[in-house]
Design a protein around this motif. Structure first.
Motif, PDB file in Angstrom:
ATOM      1  N   GLY B  62      -0.362   1.227  -0.801  1.00  0.00           N
ATOM      2  CA  GLY B  62       0.966   0.663  -0.726  1.00  0.00           C
ATOM      3  C   GLY B  62       1.653   0.949   0.543  1.00  0.00           C
ATOM      4  O   GLY B  62       2.908   0.958   0.335  1.00  0.00           O
ATOM      5  N   TYR B  63       0.939   0.688   1.896  1.00  0.00           N
ATOM      6  CA  TYR B  63       1.856   1.025   2.722  1.00  0.00           C
ATOM      7  C   TYR B  63       2.999  -0.024   3.054  1.00  0.00           C
ATOM      8  O   TYR B  63       3.978   0.099   3.558  1.00  0.00           O
ATOM      9  CB  TYR B  63       0.585   1.061   4.217  1.00  0.00           C
ATOM     10  CG  TYR B  63       1.190   1.488   5.268  1.00  0.00           C
ATOM     11  CD1 TYR B  63       1.847   2.965   5.155  1.00  0.00           C
ATOM     12  CD2 TYR B  63       1.426   1.051   6.482  1.00  0.00           C
ATOM     13  CE1 TYR B  63       2.458   3.603   6.336  1.00  0.00           C
ATOM     14  CE2 TYR B  63       2.058   1.633   7.723  1.00  0.00           C
ATOM     15  CZ  TYR B  63       2.568   2.962   7.499  1.00  0.00           C
ATOM     16  OH  TYR B  63       3.182   3.670   8.592  1.00  0.00           O
ATOM     17  N   GLY B  65       4.933  -1.207   1.325  1.00  0.00           N
ATOM     18  CA  GLY B  65       5.987  -0.760   0.587  1.00  0.00           C
ATOM     19  C   GLY B  65       6.961  -0.184   1.392  1.00  0.00           C
ATOM     20  O   GLY B  65       8.382  -0.449   1.522  1.00  0.00           O
ATOM     21  N   THR B 119       0.179   4.529  -5.143  1.00  0.00           N
ATOM     22  CA  THR B 119       0.753   3.873  -3.930  1.00  0.00           C
ATOM     23  C   THR B 119       0.810   2.318  -4.101  1.00  0.00           C
ATOM     24  O   THR B 119       1.930   1.509  -3.750  1.00  0.00           O
ATOM     25  CB  THR B 119      -0.011   4.404  -2.568  1.00  0.00           C
ATOM     26  OG1 THR B 119      -1.139   4.126  -2.887  1.00  0.00           O
ATOM     27  CG2 THR B 119       0.561   5.762  -2.170  1.00  0.00           C
ATOM     28  N   SER B 123       4.073   0.062  -4.254  1.00  0.00           N
ATOM     29  CA  SER B 123       4.417  -1.313  -3.319  1.00  0.00           C
ATOM     30  C   SER B 123       4.779  -2.447  -4.211  1.00  0.00           C
ATOM     31  O   SER B 123       5.648  -3.260  -3.724  1.00  0.00           O
ATOM     32  CB  SER B 123       3.317  -1.503  -2.315  1.00  0.00           C
ATOM     33  OG  SER B 123       2.027  -2.137  -2.893  1.00  0.00           O
ATOM     34  N   GLU B 124       3.941  -2.606  -5.535  1.00  0.00           N
ATOM     35  CA  GLU B 124       4.075  -3.777  -6.171  1.00  0.00           C
ATOM     36  C   GLU B 124       5.646  -3.793  -6.719  1.00  0.00           C
ATOM     37  O   GLU B 124       6.311  -4.896  -6.872  1.00  0.00           O
ATOM     38  CB  GLU B 124       3.259  -3.831  -7.252  1.00  0.00           C
ATOM     39  CG  GLU B 124       1.856  -4.213  -6.779  1.00  0.00           C
ATOM     40  CD  GLU B 124       1.756  -5.782  -6.347  1.00  0.00           C
ATOM     41  OE1 GLU B 124       2.176  -6.771  -7.138  1.00  0.00           O
ATOM     42  OE2 GLU B 124       1.470  -5.777  -5.201  1.00  0.00           O
ATOM     43  N   VAL B 126       8.148  -2.129  -5.516  1.00  0.00           N
ATOM     44  CA  VAL B 126       9.042  -2.475  -4.144  1.00  0.00           C
ATOM     45  C   VAL B 126       9.193  -4.228  -4.143  1.00  0.00           C
ATOM     46  O   VAL B 126      10.416  -4.478  -4.154  1.00  0.00           O
ATOM     47  CB  VAL B 126       8.509  -1.892  -3.280  1.00  0.00           C
ATOM     48  CG1 VAL B 126       9.432  -2.549  -1.780  1.00  0.00           C
ATOM     49  CG2 VAL B 126       8.582  -0.348  -3.014  1.00  0.00           C
ATOM     50  N   SER B 232       4.862   7.057   6.330  1.00  0.00           N
ATOM     51  CA  SER B 232       6.115   6.235   5.693  1.00  0.00           C
ATOM     52  C   SER B 232       7.200   5.865   6.650  1.00  0.00           C
ATOM     53  O   SER B 232       7.387   4.829   6.698  1.00  0.00           O
ATOM     54  CB  SER B 232       6.585   6.736   4.302  1.00  0.00           C
ATOM     55  OG  SER B 232       5.914   7.305   3.716  1.00  0.00           O
ATOM     56  N   PHE B 254       6.245  -9.091   2.099  1.00  0.00           N
ATOM     57  CA  PHE B 254       5.587  -7.423   1.996  1.00  0.00           C
ATOM     58  C   PHE B 254       4.781  -7.474   0.516  1.00  0.00           C
ATOM     59  O   PHE B 254       4.809  -6.470  -0.177  1.00  0.00           O
ATOM     60  CB  PHE B 254       6.980  -6.803   1.693  1.00  0.00           C
ATOM     61  CG  PHE B 254       7.789  -7.011   2.919  1.00  0.00           C
ATOM     62  CD1 PHE B 254       7.597  -6.390   4.020  1.00  0.00           C
ATOM     63  CD2 PHE B 254       9.115  -7.518   2.696  1.00  0.00           C
ATOM     64  CE1 PHE B 254       8.449  -6.613   5.091  1.00  0.00           C
ATOM     65  CE2 PHE B 254      10.048  -7.669   3.755  1.00  0.00           C
ATOM     66  CZ  PHE B 254       9.655  -7.106   5.062  1.00  0.00           C
ATOM     67  N   SER B 259      -0.687  -4.536   3.128  1.00  0.00           N
ATOM     68  CA  SER B 259      -1.253  -3.360   3.237  1.00  0.00           C
ATOM     69  C   SER B 259      -2.782  -3.644   3.689  1.00  0.00           C
ATOM     70  O   SER B 259      -3.449  -2.754   4.510  1.00  0.00           O
ATOM     71  CB  SER B 259      -1.148  -2.987   1.852  1.00  0.00           C
ATOM     72  OG  SER B 259       0.293  -2.441   1.499  1.00  0.00           O
TER      73      SER B 259
END
Lengths: 295, 351
Positions: B62-63, B65, B119, B123-124, B126, B232, B254, B259
């Protein structure tokens, strides 16, 4: 409205459960999150549509053919991508799984295009539209009834395979201790391949039923459904097959209720939030046993 | 091999000088400059992500994010409070790192696979937040009209002379090229120093064998949290730069694909290899630009370029798990113990 939401949630939940058992069985046997499982589910829907339109097969035949093809695809996935990495670090296998997932998704996009396609309406029997049961305002169509019956029947069948057959016993043995199982004369690779075939076949069925129910299919459908089904598997306790079935139903109902009563834009968020909370608060899941990290 | 290495030394500086001079030469092109700045953004992202799977052996899916958090922090602070870029950067980094700690504190105690999934879910969430909280982020409409970076030294110049006004606004690609260059260099140097420090050694120990690391006195949890926070924070830094560079943000930027792309860069360059991450970013962004033109020519949607990325990851993990540019730590090569051993082995071979 609440009752109708519950009915719809149950439909969705049973479908999630069918996908989730695929995740959980593979995880139980080789401790790998098979990210590509969602893509197998998506291929199930598209292959069924292809058999219906291109070869003009009857619905039952198309569904069965699609399940067989997806089972083969699952085996192929294992043999080509995961088997060579059996003794590599887990990170390598995990990255491969994601790579395969993205690869298959884009393959579908190349073959069938990126636009959503409708399910072949003509192939569906006419009685699917008819209401099967109704209690007051709540209506359950025959299509929903079919989904319930097929999903429950498949899960009973799966439970019988796992508990009663020799291969099922071998699968459970492998989940406990792979080395020990191989010392008992179990052909490890064959059993793992069988696990993939079983999970992928069920996933394909789920894909077909979803595309029938919502009358749409698109190459990225496996991505969301895959994560949600994984969340269901985590919710029930990863590695536990009854847990995955239970988790799927709970998640499906929670999602429809969340969308109906809390906030509909966050529909997908409900699944993610539940998953994160379960992982944080009770990583062994609702029905799972506590697992310690294997070195 | 030795001859090549000897040549590589001066060549490296030559290339660096050429890269620095490029925007000032007459052959420079706006499109090429744009792609180069994009490469720099991804270089920073790849170096930041590299800490997790590369140094600690933890898969962070989830980078993007944190990249998004950094970008929206910068964008919103610019639009609402008109803060200077130089104030926003540390704020964005702190915000990114803070979310890293909040997310990492409960999840880093768990098995690595769960971390990957959490993670991803984060990110989802976010993206869902950015899409749906319209009062804050304007949702799918995005945030247009973010002011560009400016270097405002008027307070100093008016102090020296009332009529001087030292203020420079970053318009066009060239100033961002140099700013990005600075950013990549700083992160690169920091990463190289960290890699060989106590912190970096602890991370690598966790990756190689958590149990051995713990029994040697490495506090696994603490070092994993630090790793996640730093990673992060760097993602948020890249996001802040991205926001002030493109001057427009939307939640679509994003999505999970980003990611995946960054992860693919790290894998291509070799997990844990800082230079590899730089090369991976340069190769994949260039490849993406080429495929963006080639694919529609073949009648395929441009997104299908991810087919190639997926294949790259599978093949690399299968045939070159160390990445295309397998790294050996410099400290190992220059250690007297190793050098001595090599000499003995070489002597034994000839003797």
């Amino acid at each position: 409205m609440l009752e109708q939401q519950l009915v719809n949630g149950l439909t969705l939940g049973l479908i999630y459960a069918l996908i989730a058992v695929g995740y959980t069985m593979v995880y139980g046997v080789i401790e790998l999150i098979n990210f590509a499982h969602g893509e197998v589910y998506m291929f199930g829907a598209f292959l069924c549509m292809m058999f219906l339109t291109v070869f003009g097969a009857p619905l039952i035949v198309a569904v069965l053919l699609s399940m067989v093809c997806c089972a083969l695809m699952g085996v192929l996935l294992d043999v080509v991508a995961y088997r060579p990495l059996r003794n590599a670090p887990r990170l390598a296998a995990l990255i491969t799984a994601i790579g395969m997932s993205i690869f298959l998704q884009n393959l579908a996009m190349i073959i069938w295009g990126s636009r959503p396609l409708p399910f072949v309406k003509e192939a569906l029997p006419a009685f699917f539209k008819v209401t099967a049961l109704s209690f007051g305002d709540v209506k359950i169509s025959w299509m929903q009834m079919t989904i319930y019956i097929v999903a429950v029947a498949l899960m009973i069948l799966l439970n019988l395979i796992i508990t009663k057959t020799r291969t099922g016993t071998a699968m459970r043995a492998l989940a406990q201790n792979r080395v020990c199982a191989s010392l008992m004369g179990i052909n490890v690779n064959r059993v793992i391949a069988f696990t993939f075939a079983l999970g992928s076949g069920l996933g394909a069925m789920a894909g077909i039923m979803v595309s029938m129910f919502y009358n749409t299919m698109y190459p990225t459908m496996g991505y969301n459904a895959g994560v949600k089904a994984f969340a269901a598997a985590v919710l029930g306790g990863i590695g536990s097959v009854p847990g995955a079935m239970f988790g799927g139903v709970v998640l499906g109902i929670a999602e429809t209720l969340g969308a109906g009563y809390v906030s509909s834009p966050y529909r997908d968020g409900v699944a993610y939030a539940i998953m994160i909370l379960v992982i944080i608060l009770r990583p062994s899941g609702l029905l799972g046993r506590a697992v310690t990290e294997k070195a | 091999m030795r001859g090549v290495t000897a040549l590589l030394g001066p060549l490296k500086y030559l290339l660096l000088a050429a890269a620095l001079a490029y925007p000032l030469t007459p052959v420079s092109d706006v499109y090429v400059l744009h792609v180069l700045v994009l490469i720099m953004v991804y270089m920073v992202l790849a170096m930041g992500l590299n800490i997790m799977p590369g140094f600690c052996g933890l898969l962070d899916l989830g980078y993007v994010g944190f990249y998004g958090i950094g970008a929206y922090t910068a964008g919103l602070l610019t639009l609402n409070y008109d803060l200077s870029f130089w104030v926003i950067v540390p704020l964005a980094v702190v915000n990114g790192a803070l979310w890293g700690v909040i997310l990492g504190a409960p999840t880093l105690r768990l098995v690595g696979d769960y971390f990957a999934i959490v993670t991803f879910g984060f990110s989802e969430l976010v993206v869902l937040f950015l899409t749906n909280e319209i009062w804050l982020t304007r949702g799918p409409l995005g945030l247009p009209g973010i002011a560009p970076v400016s270097l405002d030294l008027s307070w100093l110049s008016t102090l020296l002379h009332p009529e001087w006004n030292w203020r420079y606004d970053f318009y066009g690609e060239t100033p961002y090229y140099y700013l990005g260059f600075l950013m990549v260099t700083v992160i690169y140097v920091v990463m190289r120093r960290v890699e060989d420090s106590r912190l970096g050694r602890a991370w690598l120990a966790i990756r190689e064998d958590p149990m051995a690391a713990a029994s040697s006195g490495v506090n696994l949890f603490e070092y994993k949290i630090i790793a996640f926070a730093v990673s992060s924070g760097i993602g948020a830094l890249a996001g802040a730069f991205f926001a002030r560079w493109t001057m427009f943000l939307s939640p679509d930027m994003f999505k999970f694909w980003e990611s995946f792309l960054v992860l693919c860069m790290v894998v291509l360059g070799g997990l844990g290899n800082i230079r590899g991450a730089l090369i991976g970013a340069a190769v994949l962004i260039s490849l993406g630009e080429v495929l963006r033109v080639v694919l529609p020519g073949l009648g395929l949607p441009a997104e299908t370029r991810f087919l190639a990325y997926g294949l790259i990851m599978v093949l690399i993990m299968r045939f070159r798990p160390g990445g295309f540019f397998t790294a050996v730590a410099e400290s190992t090569l220059t250690s007297p113990l190793i050098m001595d051993l090599r000499r003995t082995l070489a002597a034994r071979k000839t003797g």
